[in-house]
Design an enzyme around this catalytic site. Structure first.
Site, PDB file in Angstrom:
ATOM      1  N   ASP A  33       2.639  -2.119 -10.369  1.00  0.00           N
ATOM      2  CA  ASP A  33       3.859  -2.347  -9.587  1.00  0.00           C
ATOM      3  C   ASP A  33       3.905  -3.842  -9.297  1.00  0.00           C
ATOM      4  O   ASP A  33       3.407  -4.307  -8.275  1.00  0.00           O
ATOM      5  CB  ASP A  33       3.808  -1.519  -8.307  1.00  0.00           C
ATOM      6  CG  ASP A  33       5.054  -1.683  -7.446  1.00  0.00           C
ATOM      7  OD1 ASP A  33       6.045  -2.233  -7.945  1.00  0.00           O
ATOM      8  OD2 ASP A  33       5.018  -1.264  -6.277  1.00  0.00           O
ATOM      9  N   LYS A  80       2.667   2.913  -2.369  1.00  0.00           N
ATOM     10  CA  LYS A  80       2.397   3.774  -3.522  1.00  0.00           C
ATOM     11  C   LYS A  80       0.917   4.140  -3.590  1.00  0.00           C
ATOM     12  O   LYS A  80       0.561   5.247  -4.005  1.00  0.00           O
ATOM     13  CB  LYS A  80       2.848   3.088  -4.809  1.00  0.00           C
ATOM     14  CG  LYS A  80       4.349   2.831  -4.875  1.00  0.00           C
ATOM     15  CD  LYS A  80       4.738   2.144  -6.162  1.00  0.00           C
ATOM     16  CE  LYS A  80       6.219   1.814  -6.164  1.00  0.00           C
ATOM     17  NZ  LYS A  80       6.574   0.769  -5.174  1.00  0.00           N
ATOM     18  N   GLY A 102       0.756  -1.243   0.000  1.00  0.00           N
ATOM     19  CA  GLY A 102       0.000   0.000   0.000  1.00  0.00           C
ATOM     20  C   GLY A 102       0.786   1.291   0.000  1.00  0.00           C
ATOM     21  O   GLY A 102       0.190   2.366   0.053  1.00  0.00           O
ATOM     22  N   ASP A 157      -7.928  -9.948  -8.023  1.00  0.00           N
ATOM     23  CA  ASP A 157      -6.749 -10.429  -8.746  1.00  0.00           C
ATOM     24  C   ASP A 157      -6.575  -9.594 -10.006  1.00  0.00           C
ATOM     25  O   ASP A 157      -7.463  -9.554 -10.858  1.00  0.00           O
ATOM     26  CB  ASP A 157      -6.951 -11.909  -9.102  1.00  0.00           C
ATOM     27  CG  ASP A 157      -5.729 -12.531  -9.759  1.00  0.00           C
ATOM     28  OD1 ASP A 157      -4.849 -11.789 -10.243  1.00  0.00           O
ATOM     29  OD2 ASP A 157      -5.656 -13.769  -9.806  1.00  0.00           O
ATOM     30  N   GLU A 172      -5.816  -5.465  -4.598  1.00  0.00           N
ATOM     31  CA  GLU A 172      -4.826  -6.404  -4.075  1.00  0.00           C
ATOM     32  C   GLU A 172      -5.471  -7.776  -3.944  1.00  0.00           C
ATOM     33  O   GLU A 172      -6.580  -7.905  -3.410  1.00  0.00           O
ATOM     34  CB  GLU A 172      -4.292  -5.937  -2.723  1.00  0.00           C
ATOM     35  CG  GLU A 172      -3.442  -6.931  -1.960  1.00  0.00           C
ATOM     36  CD  GLU A 172      -2.264  -7.457  -2.763  1.00  0.00           C
ATOM     37  OE1 GLU A 172      -2.027  -8.686  -2.736  1.00  0.00           O
ATOM     38  OE2 GLU A 172      -1.574  -6.639  -3.411  1.00  0.00           O
ATOM     39  N   CYS A 223      10.685  -3.364  -8.453  1.00  0.00           N
ATOM     40  CA  CYS A 223      11.798  -3.073  -7.549  1.00  0.00           C
ATOM     41  C   CYS A 223      12.910  -4.069  -7.852  1.00  0.00           C
ATOM     42  O   CYS A 223      13.378  -4.810  -6.983  1.00  0.00           O
ATOM     43  CB  CYS A 223      11.365  -3.157  -6.090  1.00  0.00           C
ATOM     44  SG  CYS A 223      12.641  -2.536  -4.961  1.00  0.00           S
TER      45      CYS A 223
END
Length: 487
Positions: free
Chosen positions: A367, A304, A302, A350, A323, A420
């Site tokens: 992300d 971002k 959570g 999903d 999510e 990331c």
């Protein structure tokens, strides 16, 4: 005097009577609570894939370990994890069998003892003695003798003397040399070099070495002041310093971020500066029309989403933060709570099976789940629990989520693909594969939307933005911006 040395010197002498008054109720504390906490975290990381950044604060709080002992436990935990590869190479020369055959309960003691001997100012006799005393309690007298014998062998040389013995020659094997000296799996060294555009013959991979060094440095705690709810100036009152790039960032030199009023009130949060900036870049792209419907496709935990909800509220837009895992969706709901104009809403869904109609959003953040190789400063254990197979396994999900994000956005709208990880298999390859299969996508030049940050450009014509720890002081976040075209 170092924190470690102070923690040694302030222990009561043997036979001293305990202080009267103010004593805690409950079971007695271990003789050495700092080393016991560090050992328990290291063992949990190795045996059940626990996350040190979650377990360590929890154990420190549960056991009432504070001050210098907490600082020592933190140094022993993270220092051992960061340099584990180097210590294992040294330990292998001191053990008369394979290191893999050593009991899993004993290995954390050997690694933690090696860290004290080779990378701290703790006197060798104290490093060995205290670690062996802990070994007697947690693995028994017989195995504590083994720990004592091995650590005394380690103590025979300092780190500078050990490295030429255990590391391959740099000219002959640059990746192998850097792998041992800077404690990264060889495959990670090679992939990071590829992402940096370096080859083994490039004078020993100098830029790769700078990155590896940065991974082994303790990162700053970075806060985000949620727009419309807090300002960086509010955080400065708690000792934080303004961030380098993000207008919402502040660095906390020391202290517990949870003790800051704005963090407790959900008006600020801990968030890496690169994470703030990739979200900010998405909001800066012209969507060529309506700009009221935003989507965070896989929002957990959570961070971002919290920033995007605040930015959306300031523009009278609305963010749906999706999510798939209910527990993580609960964290997302907390992160977006009380955004300006209640702009954020968390749902359990999903991203590869959309709970929304296609083409209804103006901005979409994808992300995606990844190996986390961009956050090795903060999660050093990730380097030891990931392998090349993880990249291959994640690729279909990453591709599916990007396709879903593209389907969710309307023509003229924009998608931010974020990982990331700098691994080319999770970044360039995924984006190019999806673009190659569609004729309705335009790859924007992401660095143009982050003019305040230098040296971001990567990929074809510099269209991707890649953050680096050794260049920007952030996690190695990757950003691609795609506009969906009318066809």
């Amino acid at each position: 005097m170092s924190e470690q040395s102070r923690s040694q010197s302030r222990r009561p002498r043997r036979g001293a009577k305990p202080r009267q008054g103010g004593q805690r109720s409950g079971p007695p504390q271990p003789r050495d609570p700092a080393r016991r906490v560090a050992y328990d975290v290291l063992r949990a990381v190795g045996q059940r894939d626990a996350y040190a950044n979650l377990l360590l604060p929890s154990l420190l709080g549960e056991r009432g370990v504070h001050g210098r002992d907490a600082a020592l436990a933190t140094e022993l935990t993270y220092g051992t994890l960061r340099h584990q590869g180097t210590y294992d190479a040294i330990l292998q020369t001191c053990v008369d069998r394979t290191l893999a055959s050593v009991d899993q309960e004993v290995l954390p003691l050997l690694r933690m003892g090696s860290h004290q001997l080779l990378s701290t100012n703790i006197p060798p006799h104290a490093a060995v003695g205290e670690t062996v005393a802990l070994a007697r309690k947690v693995v028994g007298h017989h195995r504590s003798g083994f720990v004592n014998a091995i650590l005394r062998k380690v103590s025979a040389r300092d780190l500078d003397a050990w490295l030429p013995i255990v590391a391959p020659e740099r000219d002959r094997d640059p990746s192998g040399h850097l792998s041992v000296v800077h404690s990264h799996p060889r495959w990670v060294v090679k992939e990071l070099a590829r992402a940096l555009g370096e080859r083994a013959k490039d004078a020993g991979l100098p830029r790769t070495e700078e990155l590896l060094k940065a991974h082994n440095e303790r990162p700053k705690v970075t806060l985000v002041a949620k727009p419309g709810r807090a300002k960086v100036s509010d955080l400065r009152e708690s000792g934080a310093e303004p961030g380098r790039y993000s207008p919402f960032a502040a660095y906390l030199p020391e202290g517990d971020p949870g003790a800051i009023r704005e963090v407790r009130q959900n008006r600020a949060a801990v968030q890496d500066e690169a994470s703030q900036l990739v979200a900010l870049a998405l909001t800066r792209v012209d969507t060529h029309g309506d700009d009221s419907r935003w989507l965070d496709l896989c929002a957990g935990p959570g961070g971002k989403a919290g920033l995007l909800a605040s930015l959306a509220g300031q523009r009278e837009a609305r963010l749906v933060a999706s999510e798939a895992q209910p527990a993580r969706a609960g964290l997302v709901a907390t992160a977006v709570r009380r955004a300006p104009r209640d702009a954020g809403r968390a749902i359990v869904a999903d991203g590869t099976r959309p709970a929304w109609k296609p083409g209804v959003f103006d901005r979409v953040l994808a992300d995606v789940p990844c190996t986390g190789l961009g956050a090795l400063r903060r999660r050093p254990e990730s380097r030891w629990r990931r392998g090349p197979d993880n990249v291959t396994e994640l690729a279909p999900l990453q591709s599916a989520l990007l396709v879903s994000a593209v389907e969710a956005v309307r023509p003229g709208g924009v998608v931010a693909y974020v990982t990331c990880s700098p691994h080319l298999g999770e970044t360039h390859t995924i984006v190019q594969d999806v673009i190659g299969r569609r004729d309705d996508l335009e790859l924007l030049r992401a660095p143009d939307y982050l003019d305040e940050v230098p040296d971001l450009a990567s990929g074809p014509e510099g269209r991707y933005a890649q953050f680096w720890p050794h260049v920007h002081g952030t996690d190695a976040m990757f950003l691609a911006l795609l506009r969906r075209k009318s066809v």
